[in-house]
Design a protein around this motif. Structure first.
Motif, PDB file in Angstrom:
ATOM      1  N   ALA A 149     -28.652  45.343 -43.678  1.00  7.50           N
ATOM      2  CA  ALA A 149     -28.478  43.922 -43.958  1.00  7.50           C
ATOM      3  C   ALA A 149     -29.500  43.511 -45.001  1.00  7.50           C
ATOM      4  O   ALA A 149     -30.323  44.314 -45.451  1.00  7.50           O
ATOM      5  CB  ALA A 149     -28.643  43.092 -42.678  1.00  7.50           C
ATOM      6  N   VAL A 150     -29.434  42.258 -45.363  1.00  7.96           N
ATOM      7  CA  VAL A 150     -30.422  41.671 -46.272  1.00  7.96           C
ATOM      8  C   VAL A 150     -31.172  40.593 -45.511  1.00  7.96           C
ATOM      9  O   VAL A 150     -30.572  39.639 -45.010  1.00  7.96           O
ATOM     10  CB  VAL A 150     -29.753  41.076 -47.523  1.00  7.96           C
ATOM     11  N   GLY A 151     -32.466  40.777 -45.393  1.00 10.45           N
ATOM     12  CA  GLY A 151     -33.304  39.770 -44.756  1.00 10.45           C
ATOM     13  C   GLY A 151     -33.970  38.889 -45.799  1.00 10.45           C
ATOM     14  O   GLY A 151     -33.823  39.094 -47.011  1.00 10.45           O
ATOM     15  N   THR A 152     -34.697  37.897 -45.303  1.00  9.32           N
ATOM     16  CA  THR A 152     -35.391  36.980 -46.208  1.00  9.32           C
ATOM     17  C   THR A 152     -36.852  36.895 -45.778  1.00  9.32           C
ATOM     18  O   THR A 152     -37.150  36.554 -44.626  1.00  9.32           O
ATOM     19  CB  THR A 152     -34.757  35.581 -46.167  1.00  9.32           C
ATOM     20  N   ILE A 153     -37.754  37.245 -46.683  1.00 11.12           N
ATOM     21  CA  ILE A 153     -39.184  37.160 -46.417  1.00 11.12           C
ATOM     22  C   ILE A 153     -39.785  36.160 -47.396  1.00 11.12           C
ATOM     23  O   ILE A 153     -39.818  36.400 -48.610  1.00 11.12           O
ATOM     24  CB  ILE A 153     -39.867  38.534 -46.547  1.00 11.12           C
ATOM     25  N   ASN A 154     -40.183  35.009 -46.869  1.00 16.15           N
ATOM     26  CA  ASN A 154     -40.746  33.928 -47.683  1.00 16.15           C
ATOM     27  C   ASN A 154     -39.833  33.565 -48.848  1.00 16.15           C
ATOM     28  O   ASN A 154     -40.267  33.363 -49.985  1.00 16.15           O
ATOM     29  CB  ASN A 154     -42.137  34.313 -48.193  1.00 16.15           C
ATOM     30  N   GLY A 155     -38.527  33.538 -48.531  1.00 15.96           N
ATOM     31  CA  GLY A 155     -37.541  33.127 -49.514  1.00 15.96           C
ATOM     32  C   GLY A 155     -37.051  34.221 -50.426  1.00 15.96           C
ATOM     33  O   GLY A 155     -36.188  33.969 -51.270  1.00 15.96           O
ATOM     34  N   VAL A 156     -37.578  35.437 -50.275  1.00 19.69           N
ATOM     35  CA  VAL A 156     -37.186  36.550 -51.135  1.00 19.69           C
ATOM     36  C   VAL A 156     -36.256  37.476 -50.363  1.00 19.69           C
ATOM     37  O   VAL A 156     -36.592  37.942 -49.262  1.00 19.69           O
ATOM     38  CB  VAL A 156     -38.420  37.331 -51.623  1.00 19.69           C
ATOM     39  N   ALA A 157     -35.073  37.744 -50.924  1.00 19.94           N
ATOM     40  CA  ALA A 157     -34.120  38.646 -50.275  1.00 19.94           C
ATOM     41  C   ALA A 157     -34.668  40.067 -50.276  1.00 19.94           C
ATOM     42  O   ALA A 157     -35.108  40.577 -51.314  1.00 19.94           O
ATOM     43  CB  ALA A 157     -32.776  38.592 -50.994  1.00 19.94           C
ATOM     44  N   THR A 158     -34.613  40.717 -49.095  1.00 18.82           N
ATOM     45  CA  THR A 158     -35.192  42.053 -48.923  1.00 18.82           C
ATOM     46  C   THR A 158     -34.236  42.924 -48.126  1.00 18.82           C
ATOM     47  O   THR A 158     -33.835  42.543 -47.014  1.00 18.82           O
ATOM     48  CB  THR A 158     -36.540  41.969 -48.175  1.00 18.82           C
TER      49      THR A 158
END
Length: 917
Positions: A622-631
């Motif tokens: 999946a694609v997560g979000t770390i401080n607004g950045v897709a990861t």
């Protein structure tokens, strides 16, 4: 263990999944076949063919015979029994069986709670092959027309040859076979009806064509069937959301905090629903010891829905609520620049009062949902002296298309500084004192020089208030599950312990669920102007009167689908369908399993015993979000577990039977739970999203049943059941407690995690009784009155589970009481049946004090009537009257007076014919 990859980094997630050996069991996928025919049936090479002189009686006898001879605890519905009532889908068809309670959507049976258990504890299978529902592990049964079934077997006590995730039970749909009939068989059914709420039409049709031929290489049979059901209807709905208000600090009149209606709304639906299916089956029987078949089934459910939705946003100006802690003066008053929300000094209560200058948030929504299941199976059954071999190969694709082509939001003007724009907003008088009817009345808002608001003249047309377009959305969302299964079962008759059959089997399952969700979201007035989109709500209105029956207190104009989708079409060149990263994922589940089982038969009965072992591996991306950045994030987990079970069937005599079952199982988390989508906010110290570290809910259970099959006919049973569960799944907020998401020197183990987690232990227990009898069972040659009969059952359930916070709650779906009563008459070619169903309140989901408590469905009951008359042996006419009580589907929060949703759907009347050859 479980490992998580964030970008190029791996870590253990949520403490890992350790190797566990915890019992789980499964029960027989199919009931023992009937081996002798009742009166009015024929026996062809050991197969039962119902001839139809008294279909209700004959199908009852055949079902009870199969039930009695089954080596495990089952309840059975035959195809003829399905045809006796207005049972459009599988959920409705089995809802009259003991221990079965249904949950409805838009008045249509959809989900099954079996003996008070959560939805995910009941599995669905076609001809013994477990199927993943389009929605996931919560098996949804309204997408499967009952017309495809020759028999529906509800297994309540799992045996080792069933998959471990069958905890509460399994609903096995035995599809039609060309060898169910003596030769050429043609059956056609057609009907048309009327829905009194909205004045819509109802259409239904089924067709079955089957034939078998004797050839030089054995018997070959072919069967083709199809079904169609369509209903156009309207739905009346009102909903209210509740909350405690921090600013409400006035003295309490009791010990409990006041819970205010923060918004109330109407959702007025116009929709057309369809169920359709196409199936084909090819079978070859070279001889009496061998059978090879191929079958393909496509079944679909569509929901073409329009929803007119106006929300009265009472807490729009919550920050203005006076926060004084003193008692109110004797005369009610409204403080300047406030609306009256959550203000008892203004004379308001949570259930009755007036709010001034509040916002109307209007939604016009079009949804085009399609759920489909495409099941393809090849298999064979072979006998060699004392050996039998059965094999199956299956590919199934399940699709849940959740697309919503258009959603338009219209809002009132802003409140303005100190309420200067409140005069362009409504004052709303609300009366929520009747849980069955939410009432609102709309008025102009008057603002005094000091900012005090009051109501002006009554407004009867909601569009007289200014409502401007503020947001346009279009959703393209599709969940696809591709599943491959292969299994082989080998059995050997032996003389060990007198008479023992040993069975061994292996199975491989490979399931992949992928979600693709994309959203167009535009909320710019400049973009609306550039696209030439009208922003006045009147631009989407269409002629026509309100089709419902609620006393709304205002008038309105409905919207047109073409009008709102046309606006979306104009805006598409100005926007982008962006990937919804929080819901975009791919989860693959691989299960390798095997079992060993023995069936030892004595002169007093038999014992079934054995164990199933499963190795489960999950991988997800999946694609997560770390401080607004897709990861990019990936996860992998695996575990192995063993699931033993034992079942004793004691034939006290030819009429009495006692069953004792000891069983185990494990319900794995749904794919949406296992997804590795997470959102990390270092500023707020929070993590939310999926939980690939969630482990299965594990159970151990015992069933004890007494069954009585009088020689003259009929059936009586009484039974009790108990299941102990651990690692119960809950939506919760707690400390993350893992270094899995640490990166760049940031320690996130102490962050607050919100999502689905495992809690503590729990239990479900209850009792069940069933009674089935006809007058002519107890009195031969009773004449006219001999045609009367009854089917009735009652189930009592209790449950408790411990949440991660330690709170004791009921399992969702547990009703204290589930009751079915079905008197009928059948004789002289005429049959009539009445069916009454009741289930008491049950928890829908858990809440907390800030929203009023836990969420419940109120008690639900339904009354259906059907009648048939056979004009000839091959032609009959019928009438079905459904939902005659027109009872509402109602939910409440905390206490029954606090309604959060109430819907009515209307009565349905259908008539038609059935032709067989």
């Amino acid at each position: 263990m479980i490992e998580l990859r964030i970008g190029a980094r791996r870590a253990a997630l949520l403490g890992g999944i350790a190797l566990s050996v915890f019992s789980a069991a499964a029960s027989a996928q199919t009931a023992a076949p009937a081996t002798a025919a009742a009166a009015g049936t024929e026996e062809l090479d050991g197969e039962i063919v119902v001839t139809g002189s008294r279909p209700i009686k004959e199908s009852e006898v055949a079902a009870l015979k199969a039930q009695k001879e089954s080596p495990s605890l089952v309840s059975i519905v035959s195809a003829d029994a399905v045809g006796r009532l207005p049972d459009q889908n599988i959920a409705q068809a089995v809802s009259r069986l003991p221990g079965v309670a249904v949950q409805r959507d838009q008045g249509q049976a959809r989900y099954i709670n079996l003996r008070g258990a959560p939805l995910s504890w009941t599995t669905l299978s076609f001809d013994g092959i477990n199927i993943v529902s389009p929605e996931g592990r919560d098996a949804r049964f309204d997408s499967i027309p009952s017309a495809i079934a020759s028999q529906i077997v509800v297994n309540k006590a799992v045996t080792p040859n069933m998959v471990s995730e069958t905890i509460a039970g399994n609903v096995n749909i035995v599809t039609r076979s060309p060898f169910d009939y003596a030769g050429l068989h043609v059956a056609v059914r057609g009907g048309v009806g009327y829905v009194d709420l909205g004045g819509g039409a109802e259409y239904e049709g089924t067709a079955v064509v089957s034939d078998r031929w004797e050839t030089g290489i054995g018997d070959i049979g072919v069967l083709v069937s199809g079904s169609w059901y369509q209903r156009t209807m309207a739905t009346d709905n009102f909903e209210t959301d509740w909350e405690t208000v921090a600013e409400d600090k006035r003295p309490l009149t009791g010990s409990e905090p006041r819970v205010w209606a923060r918004e109330t709304e109407n959702k007025l639906y116009r929709l057309t629903r369809r169920n359709y299916s196409v199936s084909g089956r090819l079978e070859w029987k070279p001889d009496s010891d061998n059978r090879i078949f191929a079958t393909s089934i496509y079944s679909a459910f569509t929901d073409d829905e329009l929803r007119w939705n106006s929300i009265y946003d009472f807490d729009d100006q919550q920050s203005r609520v006076p926060q004084a802690t003193t008692a109110c003066p004797t005369t009610p008053f409204l403080a300047p620049n406030t609306t009256g929300y959550a203000d008892i000094c203004a004379g308001n209560t949570p259930y009755l009062g007036m709010v001034n200058g509040i916002d109307i948030n209007h939604n016009s929504l079009s949804r085009e949902f399609v759920q489909s299941v495409f099941v393809n199976t090849v298999g064979g059954d072979h006998a060699f002296d004392k050996w039998t071999v059965s094999w199956r190969g299956n590919y199934t694709q399940s699709i849940d298309d959740r697309s919503a082509p258009a959603q338009l939001n219209y809002d009132s003007p802003s409140f303005g500084t100190n309420g200067v724009n409140a005069i362009n907003r409504p004052s709303v008088v609300y009366d929520l004192t009747n849980p069955q009817l939410s009432r609102v009345a709309l008025f102009r808002t008057v603002r005094a020089a000091d900012g005090t608001l009051s109501r002006g003249e009554r407004v009867l047309q909601i569009e007289d208030f200014p409502l401007s377009l503020t947001r346009v959305r279009s959703l393209r969302a599709k969940d696809t599950t591709n599943a491959y299964s292969g299994k082989i079962d080998i059995a050997r008759e032996t003389g060990l312990f007198g008479d023992t059959k040993f069975s061994f089997g292996a199975q491989y399952d490979n399931r992949t669920k992928s979600v693709d969700e994309r959203l167009l979201d535009i909320n710019s007035t400049a973009t609306f102007a550039a696209a030439g989109v009208p922003t006045n709500i009147g631009a989407i209105a269409v002629p026509g009167a309100y089709k419902g029956q609620l006393p709304l207190g205002f008038n309105f104009r409905y919207f047109g689908k073409d009008q709102i989708t046309g606006i979306v079409d104009k805006l598409i060149p100005f926007g982008t369908f962006n990937i919804a990263t929080g819901n975009q994922f791919r989860v693959k589940e691989e299960v390798i399993s095997g079992y060993a089982m023995g069936l030892t038969t004595f002169d007093w009965g038999n014992i079934i015993y054995g164990v199933r072992v499963e190795r489960v591996t999950n991988t997800s991306n999946a694609v997560g979000t770390i401080n607004g950045v897709a990861t990019p994030i990936s996860a992998r987990s695996s575990f192995t577990a063993a699931y033993p079970s034992a079942h004793l069937n004691w034939n006290v005599n030819d009429e009495h039977k006692i069953r004792l079952s000891l069983n185990t199982g494990a319900a794995r988390p749904d794919y949406s739970v296992l997804r590795p989508n997470v959102t990390i906010n270092d500023a707020n110290l929070t993590i939310s999203g999926g939980n690939p570290g969630a482990v299965p809910e594990k159970t151990r259970g015992v069933d004890l049943y007494w069954e009585f099959y009088p020689q003259a006919g009929g059936y009586i049973s009484v039974g009790a059941f108990y299941k102990h569960a651990r690692d119960v799944l809950f939506s919760d907020t707690r400390q993350f407690g893992s270094d899995a998401l640490d990166s760049n020197g940031v320690d996130r183990s102490g962050y607050v995690f919100s999502g689905v987690v495992n809690g503590g232990t729990g239990y479900i227990y209850g009792a069940e009784a069933a009674f089935q009898m006809r007058i002519d069972d107890v009195k031969a040659d009773a004449g006219f009155i001999g045609g009367f009969g009854i089917q009735a059952n009652v189930t009592y359930n209790q449950s408790e589970a411990t949440s991660p916070s330690g709170r004791k709650v009921r399992f969702p779906g547990t009703s204290d009481w589930v009751v079915n009563v079905g008197p009928y008459y059948e004789k002289y070619g005429f049959s009539a049946r009445v069916s009454y169903q009741y289930r008491s309140d049950w928890i829908d989901s858990l809440g907390d004090p800030s929203v009023g408590g836990d969420f419940y469905w109120a008690a639900d009951d339904e009354l259906d009537v059907s009648a048939r008359y056979a004009i000839t042996r091959n032609f009959e006419v019928y009438a079905d009257l459904s939902n005659l009580l027109n009872g509402p589907g109602r939910r409440y929060v905390g206490v029954t007076e606090r309604t959060i949703e109430r819907e009515t759907f209307g009565r349905r009347f259908t008539g038609g014919f059935r032709l067989t050859y």
